[in-house]
Design an enzyme around this catalytic site. Structure first.
Site, PDB file in Angstrom:
ATOM      1  N   LEU A   1      28.801  55.907  44.801  1.00 11.99           N
ATOM      2  CA  LEU A   1      27.632  56.306  44.033  1.00 11.99           C
ATOM      3  C   LEU A   1      26.432  55.506  44.519  1.00 11.99           C
ATOM      4  CD1 LEU A   1      26.477  57.845  41.493  1.00 11.99           C
ATOM      5  CD2 LEU A   1      26.974  55.744  40.227  1.00 11.99           C
TER       6      LEU A   1
ATOM      7  N   GLU B   1      35.767  57.512  44.227  1.00  9.49           N
ATOM      8  CA  GLU B   1      36.146  56.113  44.380  1.00  9.49           C
ATOM      9  C   GLU B   1      35.634  55.626  45.724  1.00  9.49           C
ATOM     10  OE1 GLU B   1      37.190  52.526  44.706  1.00  9.49           O
ATOM     11  OE2 GLU B   1      37.691  53.458  42.774  1.00  9.49           O
TER      12      GLU B   1
ATOM     13  N   GLN C   1      50.419  47.559  38.517  1.00  9.68           N
ATOM     14  CA  GLN C   1      49.341  48.523  38.717  1.00  9.68           C
ATOM     15  C   GLN C   1      49.408  49.191  40.089  1.00  9.68           C
ATOM     16  OE1 GLN C   1      45.609  47.000  37.403  1.00  9.68           O
ATOM     17  NE2 GLN C   1      44.430  48.798  38.011  1.00  9.68           N
TER      18      GLN C   1
ATOM     19  N   TYR D   1      54.114  31.633  32.223  1.00  7.38           N
ATOM     20  CA  TYR D   1      52.855  30.904  32.128  1.00  7.38           C
ATOM     21  C   TYR D   1      53.123  29.456  32.507  1.00  7.38           C
ATOM     22  CZ  TYR D   1      51.227  35.014  29.630  1.00  7.38           C
ATOM     23  OH  TYR D   1      50.883  36.306  29.299  1.00  7.38           O
TER      24      TYR D   1
ATOM     25  N   GLY E   1      48.422  38.564  28.156  1.00  6.22           N
ATOM     26  CA  GLY E   1      48.949  39.456  27.144  1.00  6.22           C
ATOM     27  C   GLY E   1      48.826  40.917  27.509  1.00  6.22           C
TER      28      GLY E   1
ATOM     29  N   ASP F   1      37.032  48.049  32.455  1.00  7.36           N
ATOM     30  CA  ASP F   1      36.327  46.810  32.760  1.00  7.36           C
ATOM     31  C   ASP F   1      34.817  46.998  32.824  1.00  7.36           C
ATOM     32  OD1 ASP F   1      38.724  45.541  32.861  1.00  7.36           O
ATOM     33  OD2 ASP F   1      38.776  45.275  35.040  1.00  7.36           O
TER      34      ASP F   1
END
Length: 551
Positions: A139, A35, A115, A218, A310, A301
Site C-alpha cells: 500500500l 500483503e 503461526q 518461562y 499467555g 496488532d
C-alpha cells in the site's frame, strides 16, 4: 493509473488479515487481501489457539481438523511451566498434558500449532472460498471519503501501480500500523515494556522435550529472562530473550552469543546448536484510541499491542477479524444498517483493553515479578474468563436487566446474559451430537426452551414474511437436550428464548414467554442489526457484479 473496485480491501496477511478474508469469503462477500511480503513468514511467532478462537474458526468446514493436523502435538498434550532452565526443576507448573478438559466448556479441541503452520492453512481455506489474496503488493497511499476508500497499491516485483476503490478497508498491517498512523489515530499505553530477540534454532531437543507434545517454559535464569517454546519440528525450538536496550543492541546477538543463550536456557552446556533466525521485537502494552475511522477498521496488532505472555495477542487478532467480518457481510448484503459497523469499536476495544491488561499481568506474574509498576487490578480478571468469556456492550445488545458492569462472564457458570458468549451445551440434532455453537454462524439464531413454541412461530414468521436472516430451534423438538443443561446454562425459563448473533454472542434474552413474542423479537432483531425500520435498505445487487475493472 488502472483502477479497480472491491467491496472489502484487507491490508496485511497475518492472523487478522487472513481471518478477515476467510470469514468474509465463507459469507459470500468478495474481498481482496494484499500483503507486501513475497510469502508468509516461516518464523513461528505465536503458538496455539484458545477455545474462543476455535469456536469461531470451526464455522469453516474442515478448518478445525486441518489446524489439528498442522501440529504434531495431540490436543491437550501441553506443558507450561516456570523454571530457571528447561531441564531444571520447575518453579511452578501451570499446565500438564491432560490437565485441562475443555469438553464441558466448548465443542472445540485445543490446538498448539505455531503461526508458521497456521497461516498456510488459513490462506488455503480463504482462497478455496474465493478470497483474492496477493503477495508482493504494498500500500502506497490511502484516503477515504463518505462513500469509499481509495488505496494506491504497488506490485513490488513489477513496480506497477493501481488504485483500488473499496467500500471498506480492514487495516491489518501489523504493529507498525502505517494505515492507522496515516489517518492520525494514536496509540495509548506503555510503549516499550521491554526489548527482546526471538531466536529460532535447530538442536536435538529430545532431553528438553521428554516426549512432550508442546512445551512452553518461562525462564527465570540468573543471567536473563525469557521463554522457550517448542515448535512443530522435533529438532527446532524458539527462544525469546529480553535485553536492556540502554546497554545493548540487536547487533550484539550474533550467532555465537545466541548459541550460548540456547544452551543456557536448555540447561545443556554441550548441546550442538544451529541458529536459523534472529528477530528483534519490542514488547509494549498499547491500544489504539479508536479501532475504526470512517470506512477503515483496525484489527490485530494494528489496533493493539500486548505482551505475548499467555497467547492473547494472536487470539485477539483472530477474534477482531471474525467480529468485523460478519458485521461487514450483513451491512454489504443489506441485512443490517450501517450503524452496525460502529459496534466494532464499541465492542472490541474494551476486549482489547482487557486482553492487554491480562497479558501484562501474565508478564509480571510469570516473568518479571519485580515490575510491579505494570501490575493493575483490571489485569487480574481470571485468565480463562478474559480469554473466553469477555462481555460485549453496544447499542446492538438488548439488556434484560441492570448492567452489572463486569468485563467478563464466569466461564464455568455462564449467565446467559445479553452480551455474553453463548454457553456450550451438548445437543442432539437428527441423531447427531452437536453443540449449541454448531447452530450459529451464518445468520441470527433463536433458541427457545421446550415450552417456547410461540417464539419459534414468531421467528419463522419474520423469516418468511420479511426475509430476516434468522433460524429458530425449539429444544425438545428441533434439537434434543440429553443432559438437561440448556435452561440452567442460558438462564432461561421453559418458555423463554435467546437471540444469538452469528459470532455466538447473545443479542437478547427473554427469560419467559410473552403474548407479544413477534413484536418483541422484531424489536430485538432490528436492534441487533442496528436497523431502522423506517429506512430498510433494498436488496443489494448480485455479488458477481460488485467486483469489476473500472474504466
Amino acid at each position: 493509473m488502472p483502477s479497480e473496485h472491491a467491496p472489502v480491501l484487507i491490508v496485511g496477511g497475518g492472523y487478522a488479515g487472513l481471518t478477515a478474508a476467510l470469514m468474509l469469503s465463507i459469507r459470500g462477500v468478495p474481498c481482496r487481501l494484499v500483503e507486501r511480503r513475497a510469502a508468509l513468514s516461516d518464523h513461528p511467532r505465536a503458538h496455539g489457539f484458545n477455545l474462543r478462537s476455535l469456536e469461531l474458526l470451526r464455522q469453516v468446514p474442515g478448518l478445525e481438523n486441518d489446524l489439528r493436523l498442522a501440529t504434531r502435538a495431540a490436543p491437550g498434550d501441553t506443558t507450561i511451566m516456570v523454571a530457571e532452565t528447561v531441564t531444571s526443576s520447575p518453579i511452578k507448573i501451570m499446565a500438564t498434558p491432560g490437565g485441562f478438559d475443555p469438553r464441558p466448556l466448548s465443542p472445540a479441541m485445543l490446538c498448539s500449532a505455531g503461526q508458521d503452520r497456521v497461516e498456510p492453512v488459513l490462506l488455503r481455506h480463504a482462497r478455496a472460498h474465493g478470497a483474492d489474496i496477493r503477495f508482493s503488493t504494498e500500500l502506497i497511499r490511502v484516503s477515504q471519503d463518505a462513500d469509499s476508500v481509495r488505496a494506491c497499491l504497488r506490485d513490488a516485483e513489477s513496480g506497477e501501480e493501481k488504485t483500488v476503490h473499496a467500500d471498506y478497508l480492514v487495516a491489518a498491517d501489523g504493529s507498525s500500523g502505517a494505515i492507522r498512523r496515516a489517518l492520525g489515530v494514536d496509540m495509548i499505553g506503555v510503549d516499550g515494556v521491554s526489548h527482546a530477540v526471538s531466536i529460532l534454532f535447530r538442536a536435538d531437543l529430545s532431553i528438553a522435550m521428554e516426549n512432550r507434545g508442546f512445551l512452553l517454559c518461562y525462564l527465570r535464569h540468573r543471567d536473563f529472562t525469557g521463554a522457550f517454546v517448542s515448535c512443530d519440528d522435533p529438532d527446532r525450538g524458539q527462544l525469546n530473550v529480553e535485553y536492556d536496550a540502554a546497554r545493548e543492541t540487536v547487533s550484539d546477538f550474533d550467532a555465537e552469543r545466541c548459541e550460548k543463550l540456547v544452551r543456557a536456557a536448555l540447561g545443556q552446556p554441550d548441546l550442538d546448536v544451529q541458529i536459523l533466525n534472529v528477530l528483534p521485537w519490542r514488547m509494549s502494552a498499547l491500544l489504539a484510541e479508536r479501532m475504526s475511522l470512517g470506512r477503515v477498521f483496525f484489527a490485530g496488532d494494528a489496533a493493539h499491542i500486548m505482551p505475548p505472555v499467555g497467547g492473547l495477542a494472536g487470539q485477539t487478532a483472530i477474534q477482531d477479524a471474525a467480529d468485523l467480518a460478519w458485521k461487514l457481510a450483513m451491512v454489504i448484503k443489506g441485512e443490517a444498517g450501517p450503524a452496525l459497523l460502529d459496534t466494532y469499536d464499541a465492542e472490541r476495544r474494551p476486549v482489547a483493553q482487557l486482553s492487554i491488561a491480562r497479558a501484562t499481568e501474565n508478564y509480571v506474574e510469570r516473568l518479571r515479578q519485580d515490575r510491579t509498576d505494570l501490575s493493575d487490578a483490571f489485569g487480574r480478571v481470571n485468565y480463562l474468563d478474559a480469554a473466553m468469556s469477555y462481555r460485549y456492550r453496544s447499542p446492538a445488545i438488548s439488556l434484560d436487566g441492570p448492567d452489572d458492569g463486569l468485563p467478563a462472564d464466569d466461564t464455568l457458570h455462564p449467565s446467559g446474559k445479553p452480551g455474553s458468549r453463548l454457553a456450550h451445551v451438548p445437543l442432539v440434532r437428527n441423531g447427531v451430537e452437536i453443540s449449541t455453537h454448531d447452530l450459529v454462524g451464518q445468520g441470527f439464531v433463536l433458541l427457545a426452551g421446550p415450552a417456547g413454541s410461540a417464539w419459534i412461530e414468531a421467528a419463522r414468521a419474520l423469516s418468511r414474511g420479511e426475509g430476516a436472516p434468522l433460524r429458530a430451534f425449539l429444544i425438545g423438538v428441533d434439537v434434543d437436550d440429553p443432559t438437561g443443561a440448556f435452561l440452567s446454562r442460558t438462564g432461561l425459563g421453559p418458555s423463554g428464548a435467546l437471540l444469538v448473533r452469528p459470532d455466538g454472542f447473545v443479542a437478547s434474552r427473554s427469560v419467559d414467554g410473552s403474548a407479544d413474542s413477534e413484536a418483541i423479537l422484531r424489536r430485538s432483531l432490528d436492534r441487533a442489526r442496528c436497523l431502522d425500520r423506517r429506512e430498510i435498505p433494498p436488496s443489494p445487487p448480485a455479488y458477481a457484479s460488485m467486483v469489476k475493472v473500472m474504466p
